[in-house]
Design an enzyme around this catalytic site. Structure first.
Site, PDB file in Angstrom:
ATOM      1  N   ASN A   1      34.676  -9.120   5.520  1.00 40.59           N
ATOM      2  CA  ASN A   1      36.043  -8.861   5.078  1.00 40.59           C
ATOM      3  C   ASN A   1      36.188  -8.978   3.566  1.00 40.59           C
ATOM      4  O   ASN A   1      35.227  -9.239   2.839  1.00 40.59           O
ATOM      5  CB  ASN A   1      37.024  -9.791   5.802  1.00 40.59           C
ATOM      6  CG  ASN A   1      36.726 -11.253   5.542  1.00 40.59           C
ATOM      7  OD1 ASN A   1      36.332 -11.644   4.444  1.00 40.59           O
ATOM      8  ND2 ASN A   1      36.891 -12.089   6.553  1.00 40.59           N
TER       9      ASN A   1
ATOM     10  N   CYS B   1      39.052  -0.731  11.103  1.00 41.40           N
ATOM     11  CA  CYS B   1      38.674  -2.123  10.841  1.00 41.40           C
ATOM     12  C   CYS B   1      39.829  -2.972  11.333  1.00 41.40           C
ATOM     13  O   CYS B   1      40.103  -2.988  12.536  1.00 41.40           O
ATOM     14  CB  CYS B   1      38.353  -2.344   9.368  1.00 41.40           C
ATOM     15  SG  CYS B   1      39.576  -1.702   8.204  1.00 41.40           S
TER      16      CYS B   1
ATOM     17  N   ASP C   1      43.377  -3.358   9.426  1.00 45.59           N
ATOM     18  CA  ASP C   1      44.550  -2.532   9.152  1.00 45.59           C
ATOM     19  C   ASP C   1      44.192  -1.088   8.851  1.00 45.59           C
ATOM     20  O   ASP C   1      45.079  -0.251   8.741  1.00 45.59           O
ATOM     21  CB  ASP C   1      45.347  -3.120   7.980  1.00 45.59           C
ATOM     22  CG  ASP C   1      46.089  -4.392   8.385  1.00 45.59           C
ATOM     23  OD1 ASP C   1      46.628  -4.409   9.503  1.00 45.59           O
ATOM     24  OD2 ASP C   1      46.117  -5.352   7.613  1.00 45.59           O
ATOM     25  N   GLY C   2      42.910  -0.794   8.685  1.00 48.27           N
ATOM     26  CA  GLY C   2      42.499   0.593   8.507  1.00 48.27           C
ATOM     27  C   GLY C   2      42.689   1.130   7.110  1.00 48.27           C
ATOM     28  O   GLY C   2      42.809   2.346   6.927  1.00 48.27           O
ATOM     29  N   TRP C   3      42.690   0.238   6.093  1.00 47.42           N
ATOM     30  CA  TRP C   3      42.842   0.756   4.729  1.00 47.42           C
ATOM     31  C   TRP C   3      41.782   0.212   3.777  1.00 47.42           C
ATOM     32  O   TRP C   3      41.768   0.565   2.608  1.00 47.42           O
ATOM     33  CB  TRP C   3      44.232   0.483   4.191  1.00 47.42           C
ATOM     34  CG  TRP C   3      44.733  -0.931   4.263  1.00 47.42           C
ATOM     35  CD1 TRP C   3      44.051  -2.070   3.955  1.00 47.42           C
ATOM     36  CD2 TRP C   3      46.036  -1.357   4.664  1.00 47.42           C
ATOM     37  NE1 TRP C   3      44.838  -3.176   4.132  1.00 47.42           N
ATOM     38  CE2 TRP C   3      46.077  -2.770   4.569  1.00 47.42           C
ATOM     39  CE3 TRP C   3      47.191  -0.693   5.092  1.00 47.42           C
ATOM     40  CZ2 TRP C   3      47.210  -3.512   4.882  1.00 47.42           C
ATOM     41  CZ3 TRP C   3      48.309  -1.437   5.399  1.00 47.42           C
ATOM     42  CH2 TRP C   3      48.314  -2.826   5.303  1.00 47.42           C
TER      43      TRP C   3
ATOM     44  N   ARG D   1      37.825  -1.284   4.786  1.00 48.01           N
ATOM     45  CA  ARG D   1      36.524  -0.851   5.293  1.00 48.01           C
ATOM     46  C   ARG D   1      36.593   0.545   5.893  1.00 48.01           C
ATOM     47  O   ARG D   1      35.638   1.327   5.789  1.00 48.01           O
ATOM     48  CB  ARG D   1      36.016  -1.863   6.313  1.00 48.01           C
ATOM     49  CG  ARG D   1      35.589  -3.182   5.716  1.00 48.01           C
ATOM     50  CD  ARG D   1      35.408  -4.284   6.740  1.00 48.01           C
ATOM     51  NE  ARG D   1      36.666  -4.883   7.155  1.00 48.01           N
ATOM     52  CZ  ARG D   1      36.783  -6.050   7.778  1.00 48.01           C
ATOM     53  NH1 ARG D   1      35.695  -6.748   8.046  1.00 48.01           N
ATOM     54  NH2 ARG D   1      37.951  -6.536   8.118  1.00 48.01           N
TER      55      ARG D   1
END
Length: 749
Positions: A346, A410, A412-414, A416
């Site tokens: 992360n 991942c 929140d999708g913004w 990785r």
């Protein structure tokens, strides 16, 4: 000028890389300017030289005052985000303090983004004549990929459900979705994904019509929530490619790892290593084995797709998210796909990794000595870059060679997700390897899809990054106490995760740092988008946007550019732009001279009218295109000629330090040239980023969130990993309870 305590200081000594020069320091509202005249035999020929430092690019500033009795100069040391390290020495301690206070005021006390340099910058020609805001047009790019509002023959349409950004504020206005899915279905499916970031198209392969889609994690939770609409949407996405047997391009995909490797050998991959040590072979074999195809059935070419759901997180992180109402897909409900976990760490791990790199370089102002390469290796920075490239390689091979669809997410999708999606497309599409195409890629997958540039970059700085050395209070205020006690075991780790979740859901908890990867409050699974919108203004107050939260900063976009540099170095003739383009782009991310990166998503940029009030960063590059063009670039695309293929793939064990970015030489950063085998044996690199594979019937790796482990204990997990050790699974990830505890602790900070 009210923030400037002192505007000019004479007789300042600049120390950089061990060299010293005397000059004058100027403080303007937007820049720190050091000017000096180098010695010359003829005074008439001596020209003043200047060093300009924009305030937002200053990352840390340390004042070391010296009392008059010591007869030593007071100093200010700056560490900049472009890895410039400088030290200013002052004979007058009071002037040093005034300069320090002025820098601090102009850097971290602005209060709002609108006071940054971009809102007052006025370019000169030829940059003035370029309008970079017009380079990216979403409808034009979707038409290039074969998706439009009028033509739906490829199985996709453009939905206008988010044109006012009310449906999903962090998503782009135009959402390409399957033609068989109505907006009503999207409305319900969006409730099942974090922040209503439901699966939508980001890339469509022009040859086989296979797609890359992206989204945020599902709201599975400990109760195992599911959404029929989300399942219907994913099934429709994975069903959009129909094979035409009469097409000139044979839609076959190699079934065996050996045939796949031979295909990649034609594409320039490293094929000399034995199959057991080839990470790409191991990854394909793992996916192939877990899918459990019946090898006795006749094969219909193009019909045995291995459509993938790619969860970029380690499995234990996905499990930790389940404890707070999120998680990962239960594959019992997605039997038409295979899910893999990539084990990419992360934002906190990545930030710490870069800080370790900086620690090896931080004396660059006062000494010319080379950095310690052992310390560089221990930062694991290249390991993280390699993991991203490995994941992008899996995605690119799956789409181009396996003729399959890939969904990426991942948390929140913004973060990785943007990295993997953009790198995968960079490997797949030659257009994105041109200068204009790369700009479109950044606009589409980073800016439009809502990477939080403002939060991750920390443009408004923080007082935590400023210090007066002999006045510091002992101890590291940034360190957080451990969430886990001395007892070991996965049970204690989960208990700690639940305790953290309890604190997260506390009404009085205003911190957005309660969950890594989550910057706001979580919403219940059954909360409608309408009710979410009504609750949103409470957390959108100006006070929340006026400060930098240190724990939300992370070099996510920096990593993407570093991974692009690795691809450029491996395939020097396949990219139209050069290394300097990437380096200057990273500089202007932090310079705040342009408005492109100042906000977190498309909606914020529209609301701020950033295209009217600021200039685009692309103005800078397009007006100086000749400076950023790669002389070795070959635009020819011919899949039958080695080195000219459409598809490029990352190399194995060929990672190198981006020494130009760090202001060092190749030898200083990378040392003597090493062979691929030497690099493969370096403990800095894992054999593969793939940490888990899961279908409805099988799971391979470090456990499957939402599913019970065999025999229900950690020993079964260890045996499962050991049983597939020959496939290259990393035993260090989650194979021991203590490792599980540590990783979950990081995810649940």
């Amino acid at each position: 000028m009210e923030r400037t305590r002192i505007a000019k200081v004479d007789d300042v000594r600049l120390v950089r890389r061990g060299e010293q020069v005397e000059g004058t320091l100027h403080l303007t509202p937007h820049h720190l300017i050091f000017s000096h005249t180098p010695p010359s035999t003829e005074k008439s020929n001596a020209r003043s030289r200047e060093l300009w430092i924009t305030y937002p690019i200053i990352h840390t500033c340390a004042l070391r005052p010296a009392p008059p009795a010591s007869h030593l100069p007071s100093s200010i040391r700056l560490r900049c985000r472009d890895f410039t390290f400088v030290c200013f020495c002052f004979a007058d301690e009071k002037k040093a303090r005034d300069v320090y206070d002025s820098i601090k005021a102009w850097t971290c006390k602005l209060g709002k983004v609108q006071k940054l340099y971009a809102f007052s910058y006025q370019p000169q020609r030829p940059e003035k004549d370029v309008n970079g805001w017009n380079v990216y047009d979403a409808r034009r790019e979707w038409r290039r990929l074969g998706v439009s509002e009028k033509s739906t023959e490829k199985g996709w349409r453009i939905s206008n459900i988010n044109t006012d950004y009310a449906f999903s504020p962090t998503y782009p206005a135009l959402l390409p979705v399957p033609t068989s899915i109505s907006d009503n279905t999207l409305n319900y499916a969006g409730r099942y994904r974090s922040r209503v970031r439901l699966p939508v198209l980001t890339y469509l392969h022009p040859v086989n019509n296979c797609s890359i889609t992206r989204c945020a994690q599902p709201l599975v939770g400990v109760r195992g929530n599911r959404s029929i609409q989300d399942e219907k949407l994913l099934l429709a996405i994975f069903s959009t490619s129909n094979t035409d047997p009469n097409s000139s391009e044979t839609p076959s995909r190699p079934r065996s790892p050996q045939s796949l490797r031979s295909s990649e050998g034609d594409l320039g991959s490293q094929g000399s290593d034995p199959p057991p040590t080839d990470p790409e072979t191991l990854e394909d074999e793992m996916i192939d084995r877990t899918a459990g195809d019946n090898k006795n059935e006749p094969k219909v070419y193009g019909a045995q797709q291995h459509n993938l759901i790619v969860d970029a997180r380690p499995t234990v992180n996905a499990l930790a998210m389940q404890a707070v109402g999120l998680g990962s897909e239960n594959m019992d409900n997605y039997r038409f796909a295979t899910k893999i976990y990539l084990g990419i760490d992360n934002i906190h791990v990545m930030r710490d990794s870069l800080n370790k790199v900086i620690d090896t370089l931080k004396e660059s102002d006062v000494t010319p000595l080379a950095p310690n390469r052992d310390a560089l290796a221990k930062s694991h920075w290249l390991k993280h870059i390699g993991g991203l490239l490995d994941g992008a390689g899996i995605i690119a091979r799956q789409v181009a060679l396996q003729h399959s669809h890939v969904l990426i997410h991942c948390s929140d999708g913004w973060d990785r997700t943007s990295q993997l999606s953009a790198l995968g497309q960079l490997c797949l599409d030659p257009y994105y390897r041109t200068l204009d195409g790369f700009i479109v890629l950044v606009e589409k997958d980073w800016l439009s899809f809502g990477h939080q540039f403002n939060h991750r970059s920390g443009f408004l700085s923080s007082e935590k990054w400023f210090r007066i050395e002999n006045e510091r209070v002992g101890g590291d205020s940034n360190k957080q106490p451990s969430l886990v006690g001395q007892n070991s075991g996965a049970g204690q780790a989960l208990e700690s995760a639940l305790l953290s979740a309890k604190g997260f859901f506390n009404k009085d908890n205003k911190s957005r740092d309660s969950l890594v990867d989550s910057d706001g409050e979580l919403q219940p699974y059954d909360m409608s988008p309408t009710s979410k919108r009504s609750a949103a203004p409470g957390k959108g107050r100006a006070s929340d946007k006026n400060t930098t939260k240190v724990k939300e900063t992370s070099p996510v976009f920096h990593q993407f550019l570093d991974a692009t540099y690795q691809l450029l170095h491996r395939h020097p003739t396949r990219f139209e732009f050069n290394e300097r383009f990437l380096r200057r782009l990273l500089y202007h991310l932090y310079s705040c001279q342009y408005g492109t990166f100042l906000y977190n998503n498309e909606k914020e940029r529209v609301d701020a009218r950033v295209n009217e009030k600021t200039r685009s960063v692309w103005d800078y590059f397009l007006s100086r295109k000749e400076q950023f063009t790669n002389d070795e670039y070959d635009a020819t695309i011919d899949d039958n000629v080695r080195g000219q293929e459409r598809l490029v793939l990352p190399g194995t064990g060929e990672l190198r330090w981006w020494y130009e970015l760090f202001g060092r030489t190749d030898v200083e950063m990378n040392g003597p040239t090493r062979t691929t085998r030497d690099r493969a044996q370096d403990d800095t690199f894992d054999t593969t980023v793939l940490t888990g594979v899961e279908t409805a019937d099988n799971s391979l790796g470090a456990g499957a969130p939402g599913k019970a482990l065999p025999n229900g204990d950690a020993s079964a997990l260890s045996s499962l990993v050991a049983g597939f050790g020959g496939l290259g699974m990393s035993k260090s990830r989650g194979s021991e309870p203590s490792s599980l505890k540590r990783e979950m602790e990081v995810e649940m900070q």
